[in-house]
Design a protein around this motif. Structure first.
Motif, short mmCIF file in Angstrom:
data_model
loop_
_atom_site.label_atom_id
_atom_site.label_comp_id
_atom_site.label_asym_id
_atom_site.label_seq_id
_atom_site.Cartn_x
_atom_site.Cartn_y
_atom_site.Cartn_z
N ARG A 208 79.14 50.90 82.73
CA ARG A 208 78.33 49.69 82.54
C ARG A 208 76.84 50.05 82.63
NH1 ARG A 208 81.66 45.21 82.84
NH2 ARG A 208 83.75 45.68 83.61
N ARG A 209 76.52 50.94 83.57
CA ARG A 209 75.13 51.36 83.70
C ARG A 209 74.68 52.19 82.51
NH1 ARG A 209 74.97 55.18 88.32
NH2 ARG A 209 75.60 56.62 86.68
N ALA A 210 75.63 52.97 81.94
CA ALA A 210 75.29 53.83 80.80
C ALA A 210 74.80 53.02 79.62
CB ALA A 210 76.51 54.67 80.40
N LEU A 211 75.41 51.85 79.39
CA LEU A 211 74.98 51.00 78.28
C LEU A 211 73.57 50.49 78.49
CD1 LEU A 211 78.25 49.00 77.64
CD2 LEU A 211 77.10 50.49 76.01
N GLU A 212 73.22 50.21 79.76
CA GLU A 212 71.91 49.65 80.06
C GLU A 212 70.81 50.72 80.08
OE1 GLU A 212 72.11 47.49 83.67
OE2 GLU A 212 73.65 46.08 82.97
N HIS A 213 71.17 51.96 80.39
CA HIS A 213 70.16 53.01 80.57
C HIS A 213 70.23 54.09 79.49
CE1 HIS A 213 70.50 51.16 84.58
NE2 HIS A 213 69.23 51.48 84.72
N ASP A 214 70.84 53.79 78.35
CA ASP A 214 70.85 54.71 77.20
C ASP A 214 71.37 56.09 77.58
OD1 ASP A 214 69.81 52.73 75.54
OD2 ASP A 214 67.76 53.23 76.12
#
Length: 756
Positions: free
Chosen positions: A501-507
């Motif tokens: 989920r964090r990967a989607l937000e932080h590219d």
């Protein structure tokens, strides 16, 4: 009889009457007070449990609103709009289908209004109430309130939207029907048939109750709670207030929700609550007066049914707090206490016990297709059938949904637990006959053992739950013991879910590209886009480790849209730089079956400027066979856009070929497993030749995957296969490295790909 004698007899009779009455009162009154206090305390506990159920619903609606407001790509575009870089119409056109897609997943959501940074309306979806634009929406966190639509109350959840820098760039106002609250407030058996329940919403005077149509309505007939209750409610305390006499009065029980300003109000008629107690007390008094000689005995005989009746009434309330209303089985809290007692006995006797976590397989599909009423009946039948397998000393409870927990005491060997698990699975394999439907359902069972897997109830339940997920991952309809490896896998799964989920937000996602070339000439014509995830710790995670998790967590649509957009953008950039290639993108089956894949592809092509002829979409053979009917129309729509379609991993584990003539595919990709022992393996050579011959007959192209050795390439050339990819040609590279590598080899570049 003389007057003096008559006076003595009368005085004696009066003394007996008074003595008997005092004995009766002295005995009954303290008992009544003690049981009254116990009854009231149990009622407050039950109201608190009911308020917790209401709060769970409210929290779920907040979570839904947060998820809508936190979608990364939509927030980026909203930030561009707030900065004046994007027009409102373009923002609405991009945002509407994605929010509508998300809204369809919640049956209780009826409307959504998205406001911009200046609280100006950007778009409205669904049936938002009229006149709700005004109002304070500047809250710094998620807030909720009640609004009216055609005399029907709705829950409005206001969710601020923040940019990456922390400034508020918009607000979501999401509206939910209150059917879930109405269903909870209809539990008449919890407080007695004459009791009424209200939901207190902000401000505290707003009273909502269940109407005749089964929905919540505003109740203007009842007075709001008194000042003392409002003070307790504001302070977050549950309490009980008696108003009026015991015959005409009432009891007001209130329990606040965790959400400030919200609470539950219950009205119970005092006559029904205390009436039976008073009637039982009056009868002993009359009996003692009429039967003076048997006063003590009559009091004892009369108080006995009184105590039984009070205990029965208190027991019903305790039952609602400790037992599941649907199946009658112990609930989580009751079962946890029983497990604690079982653990204490096992520690004292140095014995063993097992905890079994049972979850029904595919129950949601049955619930959705046949209805919740039939699903509830199925759960009741499952509970009875499971209970029939257990011993009297074993404990069975329902945790919620389709999850059951079993405690097996006095185990002589861990294999006893596995035998019980096998009996449970075998018992559930028999079909259930419900309302003319023959229903087949399986179960996955996880097992944890005391003392080796844990020494507390919480640890054993959690590890049995972990083992159950291991059983589902194994093959479903089976059982699995907890192992440290499963526990580590569960922790890794949780960490990966959070990180993804964090990967989607932080590219943190990146695409690597594997080249594709002609077998005969070696000329490059395309590249397959392969997604990679680079974590904060620098680990590069391949799609095999996180795509299935993304599908289960509902993230696959966002990841798929990002991959499509990035691959098209990169292909167009290469084309402008003199490296014209066709890019191949793998699609998840869920993107085709559940999402709006046609709109996603159209948007990716439009935003990048890439020609549809330079995009190929790969779909696995397993999805094509399992979802051909529901995905057929979408695949034809994709084909009409001008993009190419191919079947990935062709020939792996399936034998039906009928779908090939129905679906608009142009290419078969031969799975690398067929080439592992080629040349040299006659069976492998025959299979590859058969696939190639089949493709020729159907006028389909063939791309061989996993070519690693020159002799494999020579075999494909002799066979007449036109295209291949694999490490012999080149390993997957990031976009910049790929461009450097193949720009130097531009003499071999061919802009023309496989003929279509």
């Amino acid at each position: 009889m003389k007057r003096s004698q008559r006076r003595i007899v009368l005085l004696a009779m009066l003394g007996i009457l008074v003595t008997g009455s005092l004995v009766a009162l002295a005995t009954a009154w303290p008992l009544f007070q003690a049981h009254r206090q116990s009854l009231e305390a149990t009622t407050v506990v039950s109201a608190t449990a009911q308020a917790e159920s209401l709060e769970h619903l409210l929290a779920r609606y907040r979570d839904v609103s947060r998820q809508l407001a936190s979608r990364t790509e939509i927030r980026r575009r909203l930030a561009r709009y707030a900065g004046g870089e994007l027009e409102g119409e373009a923002l609405a056109e991009y945002t509407r289908p994605r929010l509508e897609d998300a809204m369809h997943q919640s049956g209780e959501m009826v409307g959504l209004l998205r406001l911009g940074p200046g609280d100006e309306p950007l778009l409205a979806i669904g049936q938002a109430p009229d006149g709700i634009v005004a109002g304070d929406v500047s809250a710094l966190s998620v807030t909720e309130r009640l609004v009216m639509r055609d005399d029907e109350p709705l829950l409005e959840v206001v969710s601020p939207i923040y940019a990456a820098g922390g400034q508020r760039i918009g607000t979501d106002r999401v509206f939910f029907r209150l059917d879930g609250f109405a269903a909870l407030l209809d539990e008449g058996g919890r407080f007695g048939g004459d009791a009424r329940q209200w939901l207190l919403g902000p401000p505290g005077e707003t009273l909502l109750t269940r109407g005749a149509a089964g929905r919540l309505v505003r109740d203007g007939e009842r007075p709001p709670p008194g000042a003392t209750q409002r003070d307790d409610l504001a302070a977050g305390h549950a309490g009980l207030l008696r108003e009026g006499g015991w015959r005409e009065g009432r009891l007001l029980v209130h329990a606040p929700l965790a959400t400030p300003g919200w609470g539950l109000l219950v009205e119970i008629p005092a006559a029904g609550f205390y009436g039976s107690v008073l009637r039982e007390l009056t009868w002993p008094a009359v009996t003692v007066l009429l039967l003076m000689a048997l006063g003590a005995l009559a009091t004892l005989r009369t108080l006995s049914p009184l105590m039984s009746h009070i205990n029965e009434q208190a027991g019903r309330l305790r039952l609602s707090a400790d037992y599941d209303a649907l199946t009658g089985l112990p609930n989580r809290s009751h079962l946890s206490r029983r497990l604690d007692r079982a653990l204490a006995r096992a520690r004292e006797e140095r014995g063993q016990l097992a905890v079994l976590f049972l979850d029904l397989d595919h129950f949601k599909g049955i619930n959705d297709s046949l209805g919740h009423a039939l699903g509830d009946r199925l759960l009741q039948s499952v509970a009875r059938r499971v209970a029939g397998v257990l011993r009297d000393e074993d404990a069975l409870g329902r945790l919620g949904g389709d999850e059951f927990l079993l405690v097996l005491e006095e185990l002589h060997d861990p294999t006893d637990a596995s035998r019980v698990a096998g009996k449970l699975i075998d018992a559930l394999l028999q079909p259930f006959d419900l309302e003319g439907h023959e229903i087949f359902i399986g179960a996955s069972v996880g097992i944890s053992l005391y003392p080796q897997d844990g020494r507390s109830a919480e640890t054993l339940i959690q590890r049995a739950d972990t083992a159950m997920y291991g059983a589902k991952a194994l093959k479903r309809n089976t059982w699995q013991f907890f192992t440290p490896a499963l526990g580590e896998a569960s922790r890794e799964r949780f960490a990966m879910d959070v990180g993804l989920r964090r990967a989607l937000e932080h590219d943190e996602l990146v695409l690597h590209y594997q080249p594709q070339a002609e077998v005969a000439s070696g000329r490059l014509f395309g590249a397959e886009a392969l997604v990679r995830w680079t974590t904060r710790e620098g680990e590069v995670v391949g799609p095999g480790r996180f795509i299935a998790l993304a599908e289960e967590a509902g993230l696959i649509h966002a990841i798929g849209r990002w991959v499509l957009g990035e691959a098209c953008r990169q292909a167009r950039e290469w084309e402008l730089a003199g490296l014209p290639l066709r890019v191949a993108v793998n699609l998840s089956g869920l993107q085709v079956a559940q999402g709006d894949i046609v709109a996603d592809v159209r948007a990716a092509l439009h935003e990048s400027g890439l020609s549809p002829s330079r995009l190929e979409l790969e779909i696995t053979e397993g999805f094509m066979i399992g979802h051909a009917d529901e995905g057929l129309a979408r695949l034809h729509d994709l084909h009409r856009l001008g993009v190419a379609l191919s079947v990935d991993d062709f020939g792996t584990g399936y034998s039906s070929l009928a779908y090939l003539k129905r679906l608009p595919v142009q290419t078969l990709k031969v799975d690398r497993s067929f080439l592992d022992d080629v040349p040299g393996d006659p069976a492998g050579e025959t299979l590859v030749a058969a696939i190639h011959s089949l493709a020729e007959k159907l006028e389909l192209e063939v791309v061989a995957e996993g070519v690693e050795r020159p002799e494999q390439l020579a075999f494909l050339q002799r066979l007449g296969c036109r295209y291949y990819q694999g490490e012999l040609l080149g390993e997957p590279l990031a976009a910049e490295a790929f461009a450097r590598r193949w720009t130097r080899a531009s003499a071999l570049l061919s802009a023309a790909g496989p003929s279509r």
